[in-house]
Design a protein around this motif. Sequence first.
Motif, PDB file in Angstrom:
ATOM      1  N   ARG A  94       0.864  -1.268   0.075  1.00 52.40           N
ATOM      2  CA  ARG A  94      -0.002   0.045  -0.069  1.00 52.40           C
ATOM      3  C   ARG A  94       1.029   1.239  -0.060  1.00 52.40           C
ATOM      4  O   ARG A  94       2.077   1.264   0.330  1.00 52.40           O
ATOM      5  CB  ARG A  94      -0.959   0.036   1.215  1.00 52.40           C
ATOM      6  CG  ARG A  94      -1.989  -1.023   1.363  1.00 52.40           C
ATOM      7  CD  ARG A  94      -2.837  -0.762   2.522  1.00 52.40           C
ATOM      8  NE  ARG A  94      -4.114  -1.575   2.390  1.00 52.40           N
ATOM      9  CZ  ARG A  94      -5.253  -1.345   3.341  1.00 52.40           C
ATOM     10  NH1 ARG A  94      -5.130  -0.588   4.282  1.00 52.40           N
ATOM     11  NH2 ARG A  94      -6.327  -2.097   3.157  1.00 52.40           N
ATOM     12  N   THR A  95       0.325   2.322  -0.342  1.00 54.74           N
ATOM     13  CA  THR A  95       0.906   3.659  -0.433  1.00 54.74           C
ATOM     14  C   THR A  95       2.587   3.885  -0.641  1.00 54.74           C
ATOM     15  O   THR A  95       3.089   4.222   0.379  1.00 54.74           O
ATOM     16  CB  THR A  95       0.650   4.321   0.804  1.00 54.74           C
ATOM     17  OG1 THR A  95       0.808   3.697   1.979  1.00 54.74           O
ATOM     18  CG2 THR A  95      -1.006   4.512   0.970  1.00 54.74           C
ATOM     19  N   ARG A 120       5.658   5.244  -1.629  1.00 57.39           N
ATOM     20  CA  ARG A 120       6.347   6.928  -1.651  1.00 57.39           C
ATOM     21  C   ARG A 120       8.014   6.961  -2.072  1.00 57.39           C
ATOM     22  O   ARG A 120       8.584   6.234  -1.464  1.00 57.39           O
ATOM     23  CB  ARG A 120       6.131   7.451  -0.323  1.00 57.39           C
ATOM     24  CG  ARG A 120       4.868   7.723  -0.221  1.00 57.39           C
ATOM     25  CD  ARG A 120       3.795   8.537  -1.155  1.00 57.39           C
ATOM     26  NE  ARG A 120       2.506   8.843  -0.566  1.00 57.39           N
ATOM     27  CZ  ARG A 120       1.284   8.085  -1.099  1.00 57.39           C
ATOM     28  NH1 ARG A 120       1.738   7.178  -1.987  1.00 57.39           N
ATOM     29  NH2 ARG A 120       0.348   8.243  -0.645  1.00 57.39           N
ATOM     30  N   SER A 167       1.330   5.586   6.186  1.00 56.84           N
ATOM     31  CA  SER A 167       1.451   6.772   5.789  1.00 56.84           C
ATOM     32  C   SER A 167       2.602   7.284   5.632  1.00 56.84           C
ATOM     33  O   SER A 167       2.882   8.450   6.086  1.00 56.84           O
ATOM     34  CB  SER A 167       0.481   7.645   6.521  1.00 56.84           C
ATOM     35  OG  SER A 167      -0.876   7.311   6.375  1.00 56.84           O
ATOM     36  N   SER A 203      -5.625  13.392   3.145  1.00 55.11           N
ATOM     37  CA  SER A 203      -4.738  13.457   1.934  1.00 55.11           C
ATOM     38  C   SER A 203      -4.142  14.743   1.363  1.00 55.11           C
ATOM     39  O   SER A 203      -4.289  14.929   0.110  1.00 55.11           O
ATOM     40  CB  SER A 203      -5.195  12.546   0.842  1.00 55.11           C
ATOM     41  OG  SER A 203      -5.886  11.335   1.396  1.00 55.11           O
TER      42      SER A 203
END
Length: 220
Positions: free
Chosen positions: A48-49, A51, A94, A179
Amino acid sequence: MGQAHFDLSSNGSLGYIPSTAPQNELAWIDRSGLALPSTTVPVTNRHRTPRVSHDGAYAAVVIRSGLLGHELWLEDLNNSERVRLVMEGSDNRSPAWTADGQLSFASNRLGPQNIFVTRLTSNETRHLIKTPSAQNPGGWAVDGRLAYYEVGRLDRNVLVRTNDGTIIPIAVTDANERSPTWSVDGAWLAYVSDENGFDQVYVQPYPPDGNRIIVSPSGG
């Protein structure tokens, strides 16, 4: 998670569809839509996510762990090696890179899901924002401003923490705002809000002047 498919007969027999884990691989997507593996040794997991660091050398990625847990991993995009970054807490998520190459993330290691920042070169981690409410980092501007959202009892709100620790409310309403991310020059802030009954992407100048525009009129 509200997606169980089953039925029970009068004689006690149970019929059901077994669940499957949402496995996937990290990939590069170019502007023409071509997908390529992120490394020479692709890893299949519940990613997930992702970066990517500003120098393009690393990807911080979250992997689902169990029903509600999340692990934070760092993948070297040059040699395909990956290491688990955070061992404390059951929910670490996150990731967001700072301008100087540090990595912020949300963690429940001390209770509420607060924001922490770690320096990869020294493994030094600091507790950035301490509140009873949960927070998730969104994005960092080059001057050290952090846009993040805070999770309240009934809603989410977008705020900015300046580099001297001052907290500035950006979108604090009865709707869910989340977000947030900066433009490259740090002069604009984009975020998602369901103020009109469904998710839309809003963009507004920074510092806030009361003006904002919707850039996804059909939802986003």
